[in-house]
Write a protein that holds these residues in place. Structure first.
Motif: not given
Length: 208
Positions: A13-36
């Protein structure tokens, strides 16, 4: 001092709330995207390169991974800060998330610690890549004891955390000269040991 705080709906639930807050501020969340790697000019991070080779430029990079992993694997060409190479890593863990069709009634508390018969062996296994004892120490969390939404009605959910050695695949490769395959047999022994102890407490075979 302040007791134990638990978010209703669990850590998810903490992760979902942070995601919702981020999206409200225009953030694009990209999951399943490993960083090399983290792109940098030596003094400042400039972005990241994904596992697919895509470059994402950024003014600021926040890395929430293990610090040793970030410097060793994600910052190519950048030397570790002085003294970091001498640091000793803490123990790692094997973590299991299990769902059961019936309640595990022998577990009445949300948090429990199970100690093995071989106290010293269990502690020694946390460093030096020593073998796990037949009965490892472990922590057990039963979230539905304080959050009914953690499991469907009439079912149950448990999380077991078994501390183990911090030896990494990279360290094992240095010692053996080859890249080791994950020791599935060793992991299965730990899994069976934990489920076996819980089954004995419950009086039925939980592994089924």
């Amino acid at each position: 001092v302040g007791g134990l705080w638990y978010p209703k709906g669990g850590m998810w639930r903490v992760a979902r709330v942070l995601e919702d807050l981020a999206k409200e501020h225009g953030v694009t969340c990209r999951f399943g995207t490993p960083v090399r790697s983290i792109l940098h000019d030596g003094k400042r991070a400039k972005g990241v390169e994904t596992g697919a080779g895509e470059r994402l430029d950024a003014e600021l990079v926040v890395a929430n991974a293990d610090l040793m992993h970030v410097y060793r694997d994600l910052l190519p060409g950048l030397a570790m800060p002085f003294g970091m190479k001498r640091l000793k890593t803490c123990c790692s863990s094997q973590t299991y998330y299990w769902g059961f069709r019936k309640p595990v009634r022998s577990i009445s508390h949300g948090h429990s610690v199970f100690l093995g018969a071989d106290w010293k062996g269990g502690m020694d296994a946390l460093s030096g890549n020593k073998p796990m004892p037949a009965q490892p120490h472990f922590y057990l969390n039963a979230p539905s004891r304080h959050d009914p939404s953690a499991g469907a009605r009439g079912s149950d959910a448990l999380m077991a955390v078994v501390p183990c050695s911090p030896l990494t695949r990279r360290a094992a490769k240095r010692e053996s000269g080859r890249d080791p395959a994950p020791d599935d047999a060793a992991r299965q022994r730990v899994r069976h040991a934990v489920l076996g102890r819980l089954s004995a407490l419950e009086g039925r075979d939980l592994e089924k």
